[in-house]
Design a protein around this motif. Structure first.
Motif, PDB file in Angstrom:
ATOM      1  N   ASN A  31       0.828  -1.214   0.000  1.00 17.33           N
ATOM      2  CA  ASN A  31       0.000   0.000   0.000  1.00 17.33           C
ATOM      3  C   ASN A  31       0.859   1.261   0.000  1.00 17.33           C
ATOM      4  O   ASN A  31       0.535   2.238  -0.675  1.00 17.33           O
ATOM      5  N   ILE A  34       2.064   1.860  -3.386  1.00 16.30           N
ATOM      6  CA  ILE A  34       1.017   2.493  -4.226  1.00 16.30           C
ATOM      7  C   ILE A  34       1.044   4.005  -4.027  1.00 16.30           C
ATOM      8  O   ILE A  34       0.966   4.795  -4.966  1.00 16.30           O
ATOM      9  N   LEU A  35       1.212   4.413  -2.755  1.00 21.42           N
ATOM     10  CA  LEU A  35       1.270   5.850  -2.445  1.00 21.42           C
ATOM     11  C   LEU A  35       2.529   6.475  -3.048  1.00 21.42           C
ATOM     12  O   LEU A  35       2.473   7.536  -3.671  1.00 21.42           O
ATOM     13  N   LYS A  39       0.197   5.999  -7.597  1.00 17.65           N
ATOM     14  CA  LYS A  39      -0.942   5.272  -8.170  1.00 17.65           C
ATOM     15  C   LYS A  39      -2.200   5.359  -7.297  1.00 17.65           C
ATOM     16  O   LYS A  39      -3.282   4.952  -7.715  1.00 17.65           O
ATOM     17  N   ALA A  40      -2.035   5.880  -6.082  1.00 16.83           N
ATOM     18  CA  ALA A  40      -3.172   5.906  -5.142  1.00 16.83           C
ATOM     19  C   ALA A  40      -4.277   6.833  -5.645  1.00 16.83           C
ATOM     20  O   ALA A  40      -4.008   7.885  -6.225  1.00 16.83           O
ATOM     21  N   ARG A  41      -5.524   6.375  -5.458  1.00 11.78           N
ATOM     22  CA  ARG A  41      -6.673   7.212  -5.831  1.00 11.78           C
ATOM     23  C   ARG A  41      -7.135   8.054  -4.641  1.00 11.78           C
ATOM     24  O   ARG A  41      -7.793   9.073  -4.826  1.00 11.78           O
ATOM     25  N   ALA A  42      -6.852   7.570  -3.427  1.00 14.42           N
ATOM     26  CA  ALA A  42      -7.273   8.295  -2.227  1.00 14.42           C
ATOM     27  C   ALA A  42      -6.332   7.959  -1.075  1.00 14.42           C
ATOM     28  O   ALA A  42      -5.726   6.885  -1.056  1.00 14.42           O
ATOM     29  N   VAL A  43      -6.186   8.912  -0.156  1.00 14.93           N
ATOM     30  CA  VAL A  43      -5.350   8.698   1.031  1.00 14.93           C
ATOM     31  C   VAL A  43      -6.220   8.949   2.262  1.00 14.93           C
ATOM     32  O   VAL A  43      -6.880   9.995   2.350  1.00 14.93           O
ATOM     33  N   ARG A  44      -6.226   7.981   3.178  1.00 10.98           N
ATOM     34  CA  ARG A  44      -6.997   8.167   4.409  1.00 10.98           C
ATOM     35  C   ARG A  44      -6.292   9.195   5.297  1.00 10.98           C
ATOM     36  O   ARG A  44      -5.063   9.281   5.307  1.00 10.98           O
ATOM     37  N   THR A  47      -3.846   7.498   7.508  1.00 12.23           N
ATOM     38  CA  THR A  47      -2.566   7.176   6.861  1.00 12.23           C
ATOM     39  C   THR A  47      -1.677   8.420   6.809  1.00 12.23           C
ATOM     40  O   THR A  47      -0.487   8.374   7.129  1.00 12.23           O
TER      41      THR A  47
ATOM     42  N   ALA B 198     -11.954  -1.009  -7.209  1.00  9.74           N
ATOM     43  CA  ALA B 198     -10.689  -0.405  -7.644  1.00  9.74           C
ATOM     44  C   ALA B 198     -10.345   0.783  -6.752  1.00  9.74           C
ATOM     45  O   ALA B 198      -9.181   0.959  -6.359  1.00  9.74           O
ATOM     46  N   ASP B 199     -11.366   1.594  -6.427  1.00  6.32           N
ATOM     47  CA  ASP B 199     -11.143   2.728  -5.518  1.00  6.32           C
ATOM     48  C   ASP B 199     -10.635   2.235  -4.175  1.00  6.32           C
ATOM     49  O   ASP B 199      -9.700   2.796  -3.602  1.00  6.32           O
ATOM     50  N   ASP B 201      -9.132  -0.610  -3.514  1.00  2.00           N
ATOM     51  CA  ASP B 201      -7.786  -1.194  -3.627  1.00  2.00           C
ATOM     52  C   ASP B 201      -6.704  -0.133  -3.690  1.00  2.00           C
ATOM     53  O   ASP B 201      -5.581  -0.363  -3.250  1.00  2.00           O
ATOM     54  N   LEU B 202      -7.049   1.030  -4.266  1.00  2.85           N
ATOM     55  CA  LEU B 202      -6.040   2.073  -4.438  1.00  2.85           C
ATOM     56  C   LEU B 202      -6.185   3.187  -3.399  1.00  2.85           C
ATOM     57  O   LEU B 202      -5.722   4.293  -3.595  1.00  2.85           O
ATOM     58  N   THR B 203      -6.878   2.860  -2.317  1.00  2.00           N
ATOM     59  CA  THR B 203      -6.946   3.793  -1.187  1.00  2.00           C
ATOM     60  C   THR B 203      -5.986   3.300  -0.121  1.00  2.00           C
ATOM     61  O   THR B 203      -6.050   2.149   0.308  1.00  2.00           O
ATOM     62  N   VAL B 204      -5.059   4.182   0.260  1.00  2.00           N
ATOM     63  CA  VAL B 204      -4.044   3.753   1.244  1.00  2.00           C
ATOM     64  C   VAL B 204      -4.265   4.462   2.578  1.00  2.00           C
ATOM     65  O   VAL B 204      -4.899   5.503   2.646  1.00  2.00           O
TER      66      VAL B 204
END
Lengths: 67, 204
Positions: A31, A34-35, A39-44, A47, B198-199, B201-204
């Motif tokens: 993960n 990915i960041l 490639k990440a679509r969203a970050v919590r 995180t 997909a969203d 999976d790509l949320t970190v």
């Protein structure tokens, strides 16, 4: 993407590996990778908070907006 | 997700594919080796659904609460034992097309169950596969109806019947079309699900 992630630079500054950071923040290396690669679509928020705590930085140091 | 049920379903679809393949091969073998073609073969080679009117005086119905009634229309299967080569080829093509559609549907189902056994089913390929299943359900019903109308008209034009007034009427399998439409709707829901996956999976 107009938001760029500067995790590799922050890791370099703190002489820390991705695996080490993953252990500290409790996120898998996959993960964090990915960041790091953007490639990440969203970050919590959780995180972001954990990464900023361990790297002693502000969210703005990790993420940059390039118009 | 439990992988036991998808494994069982995958096994069943594999069995279905095998059964279908064996059935098609058996039909071809029977047609090639056992059709004598001299008119003495009494097996039915073409069966067509037909509608016909019957003599109301010949049959009667009665029931305590129903009173008396009569049968004026009936449906049945017309079987032809020694069709010409054109009709035989058309019938064979219909069987092969139906088998191909069934095989395609089973292969799609097997691939969907296969993805469930190894991980999440929320993949864009599965959304496309489910959509194809919907098209097959609708397509088979529509094509079946077109073929039946075509062959029915052929029967009306070329076959003389004694004692029966054969006609044909529109009888689309609306149930299959409705199921197909539901499957298409589910495919779109599934596609949205894949996007959410997909969203996630790509949320970190």
């Amino acid at each position: 993407m107009t938001i760029s992630v500067h995790l590799d630079q922050l890791l370099l500054d703190h002489k820390m590996t991705l695996t080490e950071l993953a252990d500290r923040v409790g996120i898998t290396v996959a993960n964090l990778s990915i960041l790091k690669t953007g490639k990440a679509r969203a970050v919590r928020f959780s995180t972001l908070e954990a990464v900023c705590r361990e790297l002693d930085c502000q969210p703005g140091d990790l993420l940059r907006f390039s118009p | 997700m439990s992988t036991k049920l998808p494994r069982i379903l995958k096994g069943l679809t594999t069995f279905g594919i095998g059964l279908l393949a064996v059935g098609v091969i058996a039909i071809i073998v029977l047609a090639v080796f056992f059709a004598d073609g001299d008119g003495t073969d009494t097996r039915e080679l073409i069966a067509l659904p037909i509608q016909f009117t019957i003599d109301a005086d010949g049959y009667s119905l009665s029931g305590e609460s129903w009173g008396t009634g009569e049968i004026t229309r009936a449906s049945g299967m017309a079987t032809f034992n020694d069709p010409g080569p054109g009709l035989a080829i058309a019938a064979a093509a219909t069987v092969i097309a139906a088998a191909a559609a069934a095989l395609f549907a089973l292969v799609l189902l097997r691939r969907i169950f296969d993805t469930m056994t190894v991980g999440t089913p929320f993949l864009p390929e599965n959304a496309t596969r489910i959509r194809w299943l919907g098209f097959i359900a609708i397509g088979v019903a529509v094509v079946e109806q077109i073929i039946e109308i075509g062959l029915g008209l052929l029967v009306l034009d070329n076959v003389s019947s004694s004692g029966l007034d054969i006609d044909y009427h529109f009888d689309l399998n609306l149930g299959a079309v409705f199921v197909g439409l539901i499957i298409l709707a589910l495919a779109e829901v599934f596609r949205h699900g894949t996007s959410l996956q997909a969203d996630s999976d790509l949320t970190v």
